[in-house]
Design a protein around this motif. Structure first.
Motif, mmCIF file in Angstrom:
data_model
loop_
_atom_site.group_PDB
_atom_site.id
_atom_site.type_symbol
_atom_site.label_atom_id
_atom_site.label_comp_id
_atom_site.label_asym_id
_atom_site.label_seq_id
_atom_site.Cartn_x
_atom_site.Cartn_y
_atom_site.Cartn_z
ATOM 1 N N ALA A 29 4.824 11.182 2.371
ATOM 2 C CA ALA A 29 3.879 10.514 3.268
ATOM 3 C C ALA A 29 4.524 9.308 3.934
ATOM 4 O O ALA A 29 4.391 9.103 5.150
ATOM 5 C CB ALA A 29 2.633 10.087 2.499
ATOM 6 N N ARG A 30 5.272 8.516 3.167
ATOM 7 C CA ARG A 30 5.936 7.342 3.738
ATOM 8 C C ARG A 30 6.988 7.764 4.754
ATOM 9 O O ARG A 30 7.123 7.153 5.819
ATOM 10 C CB ARG A 30 6.574 6.502 2.624
ATOM 11 C CG ARG A 30 5.595 5.986 1.595
ATOM 12 C CD ARG A 30 6.113 4.780 0.857
ATOM 13 N NE ARG A 30 7.313 4.997 0.090
ATOM 14 C CZ ARG A 30 7.350 5.408 -1.178
ATOM 15 N NH1 ARG A 30 6.224 5.705 -1.807
ATOM 16 N NH2 ARG A 30 8.493 5.530 -1.828
ATOM 17 N N ASN A 88 -0.692 10.814 6.345
ATOM 18 C CA ASN A 88 -1.989 10.294 5.895
ATOM 19 C C ASN A 88 -2.396 10.847 4.534
ATOM 20 O O ASN A 88 -3.479 10.532 4.027
ATOM 21 C CB ASN A 88 -3.074 10.627 6.915
ATOM 22 C CG ASN A 88 -2.883 9.884 8.215
ATOM 23 O OD1 ASN A 88 -2.449 8.737 8.204
ATOM 24 N ND2 ASN A 88 -3.169 10.543 9.334
ATOM 25 N N SER A 89 -1.528 11.682 3.964
ATOM 26 C CA SER A 89 -1.890 12.315 2.689
ATOM 27 C C SER A 89 -1.632 11.399 1.506
ATOM 28 O O SER A 89 -0.911 10.428 1.617
ATOM 29 C CB SER A 89 -1.096 13.604 2.518
ATOM 30 O OG SER A 89 0.295 13.334 2.468
ATOM 31 N N ARG A 100 15.007 1.909 2.765
ATOM 32 C CA ARG A 100 13.885 1.559 3.637
ATOM 33 C C ARG A 100 12.564 2.071 3.083
ATOM 34 O O ARG A 100 11.525 1.415 3.211
ATOM 35 C CB ARG A 100 14.139 2.142 5.025
ATOM 36 C CG ARG A 100 13.106 1.778 6.065
ATOM 37 C CD ARG A 100 13.555 2.233 7.437
ATOM 38 N NE ARG A 100 12.764 1.636 8.485
ATOM 39 C CZ ARG A 100 13.171 1.460 9.715
ATOM 40 N NH1 ARG A 100 14.391 1.805 10.046
ATOM 41 N NH2 ARG A 100 12.393 0.923 10.628
ATOM 42 N N LEU A 101 12.595 3.242 2.452
ATOM 43 C CA LEU A 101 11.373 3.862 1.956
ATOM 44 C C LEU A 101 11.070 3.522 0.501
ATOM 45 O O LEU A 101 10.096 4.016 -0.059
ATOM 46 C CB LEU A 101 11.467 5.387 2.114
ATOM 47 C CG LEU A 101 11.509 5.883 3.558
ATOM 48 C CD1 LEU A 101 11.840 7.361 3.595
ATOM 49 C CD2 LEU A 101 10.179 5.613 4.259
ATOM 50 N N GLY A 102 11.908 2.709 -0.115
ATOM 51 C CA GLY A 102 11.662 2.323 -1.492
ATOM 52 C C GLY A 102 11.914 3.435 -2.474
ATOM 53 O O GLY A 102 11.210 3.561 -3.481
ATOM 54 N N GLU A 137 0.828 -1.206 0.000
ATOM 55 C CA GLU A 137 0.000 0.000 0.000
ATOM 56 C C GLU A 137 0.865 1.259 0.000
ATOM 57 O O GLU A 137 0.618 2.206 -0.756
ATOM 58 C CB GLU A 137 -0.919 0.007 1.220
ATOM 59 C CG GLU A 137 -1.802 1.249 1.307
ATOM 60 C CD GLU A 137 -2.650 1.268 2.562
ATOM 61 O OE1 GLU A 137 -3.552 2.114 2.638
ATOM 62 O OE2 GLU A 137 -2.403 0.438 3.464
ATOM 63 N N ASP A 138 1.893 1.274 0.842
ATOM 64 C CA ASP A 138 2.771 2.441 0.924
ATOM 65 C C ASP A 138 3.451 2.723 -0.412
ATOM 66 O O ASP A 138 3.473 3.858 -0.896
ATOM 67 C CB ASP A 138 3.840 2.220 1.998
ATOM 68 C CG ASP A 138 3.343 2.555 3.392
ATOM 69 O OD1 ASP A 138 2.237 3.097 3.507
ATOM 70 O OD2 ASP A 138 4.068 2.265 4.352
#
Length: 240
Positions: free
Chosen positions: A165-166, A239-240, A198-200, A156-157
């Motif tokens: 956001a992530r 949450n955006s 880590r955040l892709g 989902e992320d």
């Protein structure tokens, strides 16, 4: 698999260590003492230096590991050489279990981010213990279920949320109070490259995201930590 520096526990000190390590593992801590002792007697200690490969993606799953000290990361590598983090694990975590219990090769490469002490339990042994103890089987099912939910959240992320956001939600997840401030401590291995993995994403994109959040007054990036200045604003960004 990387050559393991292991030796069977030979005295009460070793057994006390693995029992203590098991007491910090989510779900295993509530097992009956006899079951934890069976795992303890089957586990062997191993040590890995910072940067050492514990096992490679695609290798046969020969054992699972119980992390006692230090951090490790699990990653997959694309054909183009881009690295995607799957997990960053701290003491009290178990890894290698998915492959062991599904009888598949290890799905990712695991590397020690700092000096690591772990306990290794060979695949035939842990499978036999699970077959003998329904309580242990249920603990394993719960752990694997949580791992599935982790990967659902990751999909989902990566597919639905921006880097900002992530980054925002990850920082809030790992923040803690220090001297009256909400901060995210940066480990010695928490470089921008590691954070990007880590955040892709990649380092340049991460740097721009941090600068954007800093310009918005949500955080302040410092050498050894990131200070959260506006938790509510950062949560809204997450949450955006």
């Amino acid at each position: 698999m990387s050559t393991l520096n292991v030796s069977r526990p030979s005295d009460s000190r070793h057994l006390a260590r693995i029992r203590d390590a098991l007491s910090h593992v989510r779900h295993f801590a509530d097992l009956a003492p006899a079951i934890r002792d069976a795992i303890a007697r089957a586990a062997a200690p191993c040590h890995f230096d910072a940067g050492q490969v514990i096992y490679l993606e695609g290798e046969p799953a020969e054992a699972l590991f119980i992390l006692e000290r230090g951090w490790v990361k699990a990653t997959r590598m694309s054909p183009e050489g881009r690295e995607q983090a799957l997990l960053f694990l701290r003491p009290g975590e178990v890894f290698g279990d998915v492959a062991v219990f599904t009888d598949t090769p290890y799905p990712g490469t695991v590397v020690a981010l700092e000096p690591v002490d772990a306990w290794v339990v060979e695949k035939p042994v842990i499978l036999a213990l699970v077959a003998q103890h329904p309580e242990l089987a249920m603990a394993v099912i719960r752990r694997l279920g949580e791992r599935v939910l982790h990967y659902v959240g990751m999909v989902e992320d990566l597919s639905l949320r921006s880097v900002e956001a992530r980054l925002s939600s990850t920082l809030l997840k790992h923040a803690g109070m220090s001297c009256g401030r909400l901060v995210v401590p940066r480990q010695t291995w928490t470089t921008f490259d590691e954070m990007a993995t880590r955040l892709g994403t990649v380092r340049d994109v991460l740097s721009r995201a941090l600068k954007t959040l800093e310009d918005e007054g949500l955080l302040r990036v410092e050498r050894h930590e990131i200070t959260i200045l506006d938790p509510a604003g950062l949560a809204a960004r997450g949450n955006s």
